[in-house]
Design a protein around this motif. Structure first.
Motif, mmCIF file in Angstrom:
data_model
loop_
_atom_site.group_PDB
_atom_site.id
_atom_site.type_symbol
_atom_site.label_atom_id
_atom_site.label_comp_id
_atom_site.label_asym_id
_atom_site.label_seq_id
_atom_site.Cartn_x
_atom_site.Cartn_y
_atom_site.Cartn_z
ATOM 1 N N MET A 1 0.814 -1.217 0.000
ATOM 2 C CA MET A 1 0.000 0.000 0.000
ATOM 3 C C MET A 1 0.850 1.271 0.000
ATOM 4 O O MET A 1 0.320 2.368 0.160
ATOM 5 C CB MET A 1 -0.911 0.007 1.236
ATOM 6 N N SER A 2 2.169 1.152 -0.191
ATOM 7 C CA SER A 2 3.086 2.305 -0.194
ATOM 8 C C SER A 2 3.028 3.083 1.115
ATOM 9 O O SER A 2 3.088 4.315 1.128
ATOM 10 C CB SER A 2 2.788 3.230 -1.382
ATOM 11 N N MET A 3 2.944 2.340 2.220
ATOM 12 C CA MET A 3 2.910 2.973 3.540
ATOM 13 C C MET A 3 4.257 2.893 4.246
ATOM 14 O O MET A 3 4.417 3.443 5.341
ATOM 15 C CB MET A 3 1.820 2.315 4.394
ATOM 16 N N VAL A 4 5.212 2.172 3.646
ATOM 17 C CA VAL A 4 6.584 2.125 4.145
ATOM 18 C C VAL A 4 7.522 2.215 2.947
ATOM 19 O O VAL A 4 7.121 2.001 1.802
ATOM 20 C CB VAL A 4 6.875 0.830 4.940
ATOM 21 N N LEU B 1 3.018 4.935 -7.016
ATOM 22 C CA LEU B 1 1.701 5.410 -6.587
ATOM 23 C C LEU B 1 1.648 5.652 -5.086
ATOM 24 O O LEU B 1 2.331 4.998 -4.303
ATOM 25 C CB LEU B 1 0.615 4.394 -6.977
ATOM 26 N N ARG B 2 0.782 6.601 -4.704
ATOM 27 C CA ARG B 2 0.527 6.857 -3.297
ATOM 28 C C ARG B 2 -0.594 5.942 -2.800
ATOM 29 O O ARG B 2 -1.311 5.328 -3.586
ATOM 30 C CB ARG B 2 0.177 8.330 -3.089
ATOM 31 N N THR B 3 -0.755 5.886 -1.489
ATOM 32 C CA THR B 3 -1.683 4.929 -0.887
ATOM 33 C C THR B 3 -3.097 5.084 -1.426
ATOM 34 O O THR B 3 -3.759 4.099 -1.780
ATOM 35 C CB THR B 3 -1.678 5.081 0.645
ATOM 36 N N PHE B 4 -3.599 6.312 -1.512
ATOM 37 C CA PHE B 4 -4.981 6.500 -1.969
ATOM 38 C C PHE B 4 -5.132 6.126 -3.444
ATOM 39 O O PHE B 4 -6.198 5.657 -3.865
ATOM 40 C CB PHE B 4 -5.454 7.935 -1.700
ATOM 41 N N GLU B 5 -4.073 6.294 -4.228
ATOM 42 C CA GLU B 5 -4.136 5.900 -5.631
ATOM 43 C C GLU B 5 -4.187 4.385 -5.775
ATOM 44 O O GLU B 5 -4.879 3.843 -6.650
ATOM 45 C CB GLU B 5 -2.937 6.474 -6.381
ATOM 46 N N ILE B 6 -3.458 3.681 -4.907
ATOM 47 C CA ILE B 6 -3.486 2.217 -4.915
ATOM 48 C C ILE B 6 -4.872 1.715 -4.520
ATOM 49 O O ILE B 6 -5.416 0.785 -5.127
ATOM 50 C CB ILE B 6 -2.401 1.663 -3.975
ATOM 51 N N ALA B 7 -5.467 2.347 -3.515
ATOM 52 C CA ALA B 7 -6.813 1.962 -3.098
ATOM 53 C C ALA B 7 -7.808 2.156 -4.243
ATOM 54 O O ALA B 7 -8.703 1.326 -4.455
ATOM 55 C CB ALA B 7 -7.233 2.771 -1.876
#
Length: 234
Positions: free
Chosen positions: A51-54, A70-76
């Motif tokens: 999720m690109s959180m680390v 991608l950033r987390t919201f884009e992955i979601a």
């Protein structure tokens, strides 16, 4: 298998501390894969890396899309849902408000809010209650339901049965089966494999930031060395 999620040589860090040391894993559409391992083995870090959180390096491809930039919201928004171990509901909002925030912003979801209430009737009973006053089990159901109405193609669920009664855990298991029946893939992260038997298509065991076993649940049961050395039971 046509992989929905492809992960190759994934490494991840918290600051200067490296946690993942080259993880390879693929998940197909509608497949349930359990990721097991002791605390500190890297299971939750693996989810956060997806999720690109680390900080992470390596192949992370979802539905053919490279997740790395991608950033987390884009992955979601691509259709990768994540239910963290902490559940992360909005405590001051009602159950219905939490569900409404999760609604898919892109096309139709396989799960509607009514579907979520059918799976978890308590969410209808408590629809006007603030999420912060719900029990741990109720919050887990709300977090799962909110993720599902977001329309994921892959749902990552971290320790969904932790601290739940047997009845609540069984309902969570039924929810994950319903996901797979509708073509939603599931990555089920567990320490003690409470839900995985009879539910997961494959089990991957993680130790020291690497996959040390991958196979059918029945094959894992026959590997006393893996169970003893990497799961801490048996």
């Amino acid at each position: 298998m046509n992989a929905l999620l492809e992960v190759g040589n994934l490494r991840a860090w918290y600051g200067a501390s490296q946690v993942l040391h080259g993880v390879d894993l693929c998940i197909g559409a509608g497949e349930i894969v359990a990721l097991a391992g002791r605390n500190g083995s890297g299971r939750s870090t693996f989810a956060k890396a997806l999720m690109s959180m680390v900080e992470a390096e390596g192949v992370r491809r979802f539905a053919g899309m490279d997740l790395a930039p991608l950033r987390t919201f884009e992955i979601a928004r691509l259709g990768l849902g994540y239910v963290a171990e902490q559940r992360d509901v909005f405590p001051t909002l009602t159950v219905d408000e939490n569900l409404s925030l999760g609604l898919a912003k892109r096309g139709a979801s396989r799960f509607t809010i009514d579907d979520a209430r059918t799976l978890f009737p308590i969410l209808l009973e408590r629809r006007g209650a603030r999420a912060g006053v719900l029990s741990g089990g109720e919050q887990q159901m709300l977090a799962l339901a909110r993720a599902l109405v977001g329309g994921p193609n892959l749902l990552i669920v971290d320790e969904p049965a932790e601290g739940l009664s047997a009845q609540m855990a069984a309902r969570v298991g039924a929810c994950l089966r319903a996901c797979a029946a509708r073509g939603i893939a599931v990555l089920l992260i567990e320490q003690r494999l409470e839900l995985a038997p009879g539910l997961a298509d494959r089990v991957a065991v993680m130790g020291h930031g690497r996959i040390v076993f991958e196979g059918a649940p029945g094959a894992l049961a026959q590997r006393e060395d893996i169970v003893r050395d990497w799961l801490g039971v048996g």
